[in-house]
Scaffold this motif. Structure first.
Motif, PDB file in Angstrom:
ATOM      1  N   ASP A  33      -5.170  69.644  -7.686  1.00 56.64           N
ATOM      2  CA  ASP A  33      -5.294  70.847  -8.514  1.00 56.64           C
ATOM      3  C   ASP A  33      -4.324  70.826  -9.694  1.00 56.64           C
ATOM      4  O   ASP A  33      -3.955  71.862 -10.225  1.00 56.64           O
ATOM      5  CB  ASP A  33      -5.119  72.114  -7.677  1.00 56.64           C
ATOM      6  CG  ASP A  33      -3.837  72.130  -6.876  1.00 56.64           C
ATOM      7  OD1 ASP A  33      -3.018  71.203  -7.040  1.00 56.64           O
ATOM      8  OD2 ASP A  33      -3.655  73.070  -6.079  1.00 56.64           O
ATOM      9  N   TRP A  34      -3.907  69.610 -10.087  1.00 58.47           N
ATOM     10  CA  TRP A  34      -3.150  69.397 -11.302  1.00 58.47           C
ATOM     11  C   TRP A  34      -3.818  68.291 -12.097  1.00 58.47           C
ATOM     12  O   TRP A  34      -4.633  67.544 -11.568  1.00 58.47           O
ATOM     13  CB  TRP A  34      -1.696  69.010 -10.984  1.00 58.47           C
ATOM     14  CG  TRP A  34      -0.875  70.158 -10.464  1.00 58.47           C
ATOM     15  CD1 TRP A  34      -0.969  70.751  -9.242  1.00 58.47           C
ATOM     16  CD2 TRP A  34       0.146  70.871 -11.169  1.00 58.47           C
ATOM     17  NE1 TRP A  34      -0.075  71.782  -9.126  1.00 58.47           N
ATOM     18  CE2 TRP A  34       0.640  71.869 -10.296  1.00 58.47           C
ATOM     19  CE3 TRP A  34       0.709  70.744 -12.434  1.00 58.47           C
ATOM     20  CZ2 TRP A  34       1.649  72.759 -10.654  1.00 58.47           C
ATOM     21  CZ3 TRP A  34       1.733  71.627 -12.797  1.00 58.47           C
ATOM     22  CH2 TRP A  34       2.190  72.621 -11.924  1.00 58.47           C
ATOM     23  N   CYS A  44      -2.500  65.348  -7.513  1.00 57.91           N
ATOM     24  CA  CYS A  44      -2.020  66.364  -6.578  1.00 57.91           C
ATOM     25  C   CYS A  44      -0.661  66.910  -7.038  1.00 57.91           C
ATOM     26  O   CYS A  44      -0.043  66.379  -7.966  1.00 57.91           O
ATOM     27  CB  CYS A  44      -1.901  65.776  -5.170  1.00 57.91           C
ATOM     28  SG  CYS A  44      -0.595  64.528  -4.996  1.00 57.91           S
ATOM     29  N   LEU A  45      -0.201  67.936  -6.368  1.00 62.13           N
ATOM     30  CA  LEU A  45       1.074  68.567  -6.723  1.00 62.13           C
ATOM     31  C   LEU A  45       2.227  67.576  -6.614  1.00 62.13           C
ATOM     32  O   LEU A  45       3.095  67.518  -7.492  1.00 62.13           O
ATOM     33  CB  LEU A  45       1.317  69.770  -5.807  1.00 62.13           C
ATOM     34  CG  LEU A  45       2.673  70.461  -5.947  1.00 62.13           C
ATOM     35  CD1 LEU A  45       2.838  71.047  -7.347  1.00 62.13           C
ATOM     36  CD2 LEU A  45       2.827  71.550  -4.879  1.00 62.13           C
ATOM     37  N   SER A  48       2.162  65.131  -9.388  1.00 60.35           N
ATOM     38  CA  SER A  48       2.442  65.794 -10.670  1.00 60.35           C
ATOM     39  C   SER A  48       3.947  65.883 -10.912  1.00 60.35           C
ATOM     40  O   SER A  48       4.406  65.816 -12.047  1.00 60.35           O
ATOM     41  CB  SER A  48       1.824  67.196 -10.693  1.00 60.35           C
ATOM     42  OG  SER A  48       2.568  68.116  -9.907  1.00 60.35           O
ATOM     43  N   LYS A  61      -0.321  69.799 -16.146  1.00 60.41           N
ATOM     44  CA  LYS A  61      -0.582  71.229 -16.120  1.00 60.41           C
ATOM     45  C   LYS A  61      -1.358  71.569 -14.852  1.00 60.41           C
ATOM     46  O   LYS A  61      -2.125  70.738 -14.341  1.00 60.41           O
ATOM     47  CB  LYS A  61      -1.396  71.654 -17.353  1.00 60.41           C
ATOM     48  CG  LYS A  61      -0.709  71.386 -18.678  1.00 60.41           C
ATOM     49  CD  LYS A  61      -1.611  71.705 -19.855  1.00 60.41           C
ATOM     50  CE  LYS A  61      -1.905  73.176 -19.964  1.00 60.41           C
ATOM     51  NZ  LYS A  61      -2.666  73.504 -21.192  1.00 60.41           N
ATOM     52  N   SER A  62      -1.158  72.774 -14.385  1.00 59.76           N
ATOM     53  CA  SER A  62      -1.917  73.247 -13.237  1.00 59.76           C
ATOM     54  C   SER A  62      -3.334  73.602 -13.658  1.00 59.76           C
ATOM     55  O   SER A  62      -3.549  74.241 -14.696  1.00 59.76           O
ATOM     56  CB  SER A  62      -1.236  74.482 -12.633  1.00 59.76           C
ATOM     57  OG  SER A  62      -2.077  75.091 -11.680  1.00 59.76           O
ATOM     58  N   LYS A  64      -5.165  75.580 -11.962  1.00 60.75           N
ATOM     59  CA  LYS A  64      -5.413  76.951 -11.526  1.00 60.75           C
ATOM     60  C   LYS A  64      -4.615  77.983 -12.303  1.00 60.75           C
ATOM     61  O   LYS A  64      -5.092  79.091 -12.549  1.00 60.75           O
ATOM     62  CB  LYS A  64      -5.080  77.089 -10.038  1.00 60.75           C
ATOM     63  CG  LYS A  64      -5.972  76.299  -9.109  1.00 60.75           C
ATOM     64  CD  LYS A  64      -5.556  76.495  -7.661  1.00 60.75           C
ATOM     65  CE  LYS A  64      -6.478  75.764  -6.693  1.00 60.75           C
ATOM     66  NZ  LYS A  64      -6.046  75.937  -5.289  1.00 60.75           N
ATOM     67  N   MET A  65      -3.396  77.610 -12.696  1.00 60.59           N
ATOM     68  CA  MET A  65      -2.496  78.626 -13.249  1.00 60.59           C
ATOM     69  C   MET A  65      -2.250  78.504 -14.751  1.00 60.59           C
ATOM     70  O   MET A  65      -1.826  79.458 -15.383  1.00 60.59           O
ATOM     71  CB  MET A  65      -1.148  78.557 -12.511  1.00 60.59           C
ATOM     72  CG  MET A  65      -1.255  78.855 -11.033  1.00 60.59           C
ATOM     73  SD  MET A  65       0.335  78.721 -10.169  1.00 60.59           S
ATOM     74  CE  MET A  65       0.609  76.937 -10.240  1.00 60.59           C
ATOM     75  N   ASP A  66      -2.480  77.322 -15.335  1.00 62.26           N
ATOM     76  CA  ASP A  66      -2.169  77.110 -16.748  1.00 62.26           C
ATOM     77  C   ASP A  66      -3.415  77.232 -17.632  1.00 62.26           C
ATOM     78  O   ASP A  66      -4.545  77.071 -17.176  1.00 62.26           O
ATOM     79  CB  ASP A  66      -1.535  75.730 -16.955  1.00 62.26           C
ATOM     80  CG  ASP A  66      -0.152  75.630 -16.317  1.00 62.26           C
ATOM     81  OD1 ASP A  66       0.536  76.666 -16.264  1.00 62.26           O
ATOM     82  OD2 ASP A  66       0.220  74.536 -15.873  1.00 62.26           O
TER      83      ASP A  66
END
Length: 378
Positions: A33-34, A44-45, A48, A61-62, A64-66
């Motif tokens: 999710d990155w 993956c996190l 990242s 960048k994420s 989901k959030m960015d």
């Protein structure tokens, strides 16, 4: 995804849902999710975080959030994991160890840096620091008796087919000289207490010998690891000329199937159970008084089900030895039963699963030849 417009969000989701992007481009972990907006890979996190340490190469960048603007989404759509991997992983040597999300930090970091920062695999025939059949340098080695780490000179030679180490840099005779085909190397940062800790294991007089080393440089210790695999690969190519590259690759260095503490009793099964450190290295189960012992105190061969081996949950009824852990398991062999206890049910089930995976595999001719190791278990 905060702050993104509807069109960009929809386009990003479509690229993200592609099958090629369903696993981390670097470690294979599902559902990354990155992403890197400069390399075009989905990661993956954990990976990242490594990318974040090489900002000149990768901006992460994420998903989901960015916020992702149209140009960045188009870049991801044009690249993605398949296209980018085809570029940066075009010429990986067959022997090079490609880590997964289960591997330690130093292996994953150096894999990512080798791909994107050093671009080691973009050109055919590129000279690599672990590919020329010889490597010499200093590694910090743990003393067998005093437990201190001291600098020692190591020499790896494909021509001689061996790994040597010297107690002094100007020494003419090595302390050890180990044939390359009996060496295993596996990273052990937790056990050794160093993020770059490497365990070298080999057979000496039909017994397992451990050497624990590290280097301050993560790149250097991973180069040593892959140099050992390179020399092993070329040695086995000569020894087994009709074997395929993948068959030989599967015979190179390997991670242990499982390690950890269990309690054991003796062959009479009436002695008190004693806490020991166990290592399952394919069909070889070894135990040590301390995880960093140089020599195993005992070993047992774990054969296949068709040859009379099995693992059972619990201990035989009437077991007399005193034990403080209550989650037992029994290894049944054609000659005797071996009794162990685990501290928790999770440990018990994990050990049973590890033994089962080995017992369910058919034995090779080479494994039949090594079955005599069963007799040295104490």
């Amino acid at each position: 995804m905060a702050g993104g417009n509807e069109r960009s969000m929809k386009a990003l989701k479509e690229v993200w849902r592609r099958v090629e992007n369903s696993l981390c481009a670097d470690c294979g972990k599902p559902d990354p999710d990155w992403a890197s907006s400069t390399l075009g890979v989905f990661i993956c996190l954990s990976c990242s975080g490594i990318h974040r340490n090489i900002p000149s190469i990768s901006k992460v960048k994420s998903l989901k959030m960015d916020h992702w603007d149209d140009a960045q989404v188009q870049f991801l759509a044009k690249h993605g994991n398949a296209v980018t991997k085809a570029m940066y992983e075009a010429h990986i040597p067959i022997y090079y160890y490609q880590p997964t999300y289960n591997d330690c930090q130093v292996l994953r970091e150096q894999w990512i840096r080798a791909k994107y920062e050093r671009r080691e695999f973009t050109e055919p025939g590129k000279q690599l620091p672990y590919s020329d059949g010889v490597k010499e340098g200093i590694l910090w080695k743990r003393g067998r008796d005093n437990g201190q780490f001291l600098p020692r000179k190591f020499l790896l030679s494909e021509r001689e087919g061996c790994l040597k180490y010297f107690t002094k840099q100007d020494a003419k005779e090595p302390k050890i000289n180990v044939k390359i085909d009996v060496i295993n190397a596996t990273f052990q940062p937790v056990k050794i207490g160093n993020p770059n800790g490497l365990q070298l294991t080999y057979l000496k007089d039909n017994k397992t010998r451990n050497i624990f080393v590290y280097h301050e440089s993560g790149k250097e210790v991973v180069d040593w690891f892959n140099a050992i695999r390179s020399v092993q690969f070329h040695y086995l190519k000569v020894a087994f000329p009709i074997a395929s590259d993948n068959e030989i690759k599967n015979r190179l260095t390997r991670n242990f199937l499982k390690e950890g503490y269990m309690e054991k009793t003796g062959p009479k099964q009436r002695e008190a159970f004693k806490k020991r450190w166990f290592t399952l290295d394919h069909r070889r189960l070894m135990y040590f008084k301390d995880p960093l012992d140089a020599f195993a105190k005992g070993e047992v061969f774990v054969g296949s089900r068709e040859n009379g081996y099995s693992v059972q949950k619990g201990l035989p009824s009437g077991t007399q030895g005193n034990f403080s852990w209550h989650y037992g398991l029994t290894i049944v062999t054609p000659d005797r039963e071996y009794l162990f206890t685990c501290e928790t049910e999770t440990d018990q089930l994990d050990w049973i699963a590890a033994f089962t995976s080995i017992i369910n595999q058919a034995m090779t001719p080479q494994e039949y030849a090594s079955k005599c190791l069963d007799a040295v278990f104490l």
